[in-house]
Design a protein around this motif. Structure first.
Motif, mmCIF file in Angstrom:
data_model
loop_
_atom_site.group_PDB
_atom_site.id
_atom_site.type_symbol
_atom_site.label_atom_id
_atom_site.label_comp_id
_atom_site.label_asym_id
_atom_site.label_seq_id
_atom_site.Cartn_x
_atom_site.Cartn_y
_atom_site.Cartn_z
ATOM 1 N N GLY A 116 5.825 58.408 29.895
ATOM 2 C CA GLY A 116 6.172 57.228 30.687
ATOM 3 C C GLY A 116 6.943 56.203 29.883
ATOM 4 O O GLY A 116 7.913 55.613 30.373
ATOM 5 N N LEU A 117 6.528 55.999 28.620
ATOM 6 C CA LEU A 117 7.224 55.038 27.765
ATOM 7 C C LEU A 117 8.642 55.503 27.475
ATOM 8 O O LEU A 117 9.606 54.720 27.583
ATOM 9 N N LEU A 118 8.787 56.782 27.122
ATOM 10 C CA LEU A 118 10.111 57.320 26.810
ATOM 11 C C LEU A 118 11.022 57.298 28.032
ATOM 12 O O LEU A 118 12.176 56.852 27.967
ATOM 13 N N THR A 119 10.502 57.763 29.158
ATOM 14 C CA THR A 119 11.314 57.824 30.374
ATOM 15 C C THR A 119 11.655 56.423 30.877
ATOM 16 O O THR A 119 12.800 56.155 31.278
ATOM 17 N N GLY A 120 10.679 55.519 30.865
ATOM 18 C CA GLY A 120 10.932 54.151 31.327
ATOM 19 C C GLY A 120 11.967 53.448 30.477
ATOM 20 O O GLY A 120 12.870 52.780 31.003
ATOM 21 N N SER A 125 17.575 51.780 29.826
ATOM 22 C CA SER A 125 18.836 51.909 29.084
ATOM 23 C C SER A 125 19.957 52.360 30.006
ATOM 24 O O SER A 125 21.085 51.850 29.927
ATOM 25 N N MET A 126 19.662 53.323 30.872
ATOM 26 C CA MET A 126 20.649 53.780 31.839
ATOM 27 C C MET A 126 21.124 52.630 32.718
ATOM 28 O O MET A 126 22.321 52.457 32.966
ATOM 29 N N HIS A 127 20.160 51.820 33.176
ATOM 30 C CA HIS A 127 20.494 50.715 34.071
ATOM 31 C C HIS A 127 21.430 49.720 33.386
ATOM 32 O O HIS A 127 22.476 49.339 33.948
#
Length: 271
Positions: A116-120, A125-127
């Protein structure tokens, strides 16, 4: 400082973005439920599909559709193509990493929280990379406090989404979970957008890049092809219930074979 309009097309863009996000999330949850049942290489295939569904459709496409409603009155906005493409790749990759980490980490809480931390963090970052891809004749700044809140929302949303991928099954539960994920993704996006402030430059400045509408047709075609392809793959494959029944049947056969006595050529048990 110029006023920023996040809803220049009215409710069209936020509603469309939410629907797309929910559809991508629902398809991704459907694929992860298949992955849990089949396991192995076939399971990895379904997880890759889920990464494209959630990361590509549910997150990045939702982000770009919402951006179509963003405008600054009297200002031209263009998009840096390489940065925009990079933001799409990041969304798919970080979701894929989170799915694999959570799916193959068993029931360990550390796997879920780490994923969750990595994906979030990746989604955030993508945003902001997607926002940095906007070119305009202005200086763009962000409120650090609101940015921090948006990142926390992204991490929390990603953690809940990954928990759904390892726990939720069944059409009704998947549909309800997808609606929740759509709210979380949209909430993160508009919170991040709210942190933006725009100060125009003095004098005319050339604005490089592509118009938003230049992305629209490839976006619609690409998203439709991927979504329909993944949906057809899910619909044409055995259902989750059928896969579970088949797995249970194979387990019973294996247990029976292991417990059966050895027999001779005539079927008589050997002593």
């Amino acid at each position: 400082m110029s006023p920023v309009d996040h809803f220049s097309s009215g409710l069209v863009t936020p509603v469309a973005a939410y629907v797309i996000s929910s559809v991508g999330s629902m398809l991704g949850l459907l694929l992860t439920s298949r992955a849990r049942v089949v396991g192995g290489r076939a399971g990895a295939f379904w997880l890759v599909g889920a990464a494209f569904a959630i990361g590509g459709t549910g997150i990045w496409t939702m982000h770009f559709i919402a951006m179509l409603g963003f405008s600054v009155p009297g200002m031209t906005i263009r998009y840096d193509v390489p940065l925009t493409v990079a933001s799409a790749l990041i969304a798919v990759v970080v979701v894929g990493v989170g799915l694999f980490l959570t799916s193959y980490g068993g029931d360990r809480l550390a796997s879920l929280l780490g994923g969750g931390l990595l994906t979030g963090a990746g989604v955030a970052s993508m945003h902001y990379l997607g926002m940095a891809a906007m070119n305009m004749s202005a200086h763009v700044s962000y409120d650090p406090a609101i940015v921090s809140v948006s990142v926390l929302i992204a991490v929390a949303a990603a953690t809940v989404a990954l928990w759904f991928t390892v726990r939720v099954s069944g059409a009704l539960k998947i549909g309800a979970a997808a609606l929740v994920m759509g709210v979380a993704v949209a909430g993160m996006h508009y919170t991040g957008m709210y942190s933006m402030s725009v100060t125009p430059h003095h004098g005319p400045v050339a604005v490089p890049g592509a118009q938003a509408v230049d992305f629209l047709l490839p976006l619609i075609v690409g998203t439709s092809v991927i979504t329909v392809g993944l949906l057809l793959a899910a619909l044409l494959s055995p259902s989750e219930k059928e896969l579970r029944n088949e797995a249970a049947y194979r387990e019973r056969l294996r247990a029976h074979d292991e417990g059966a006595p050895e027999v001779d050529l005539f079927g008589t048990p050997r002593r």
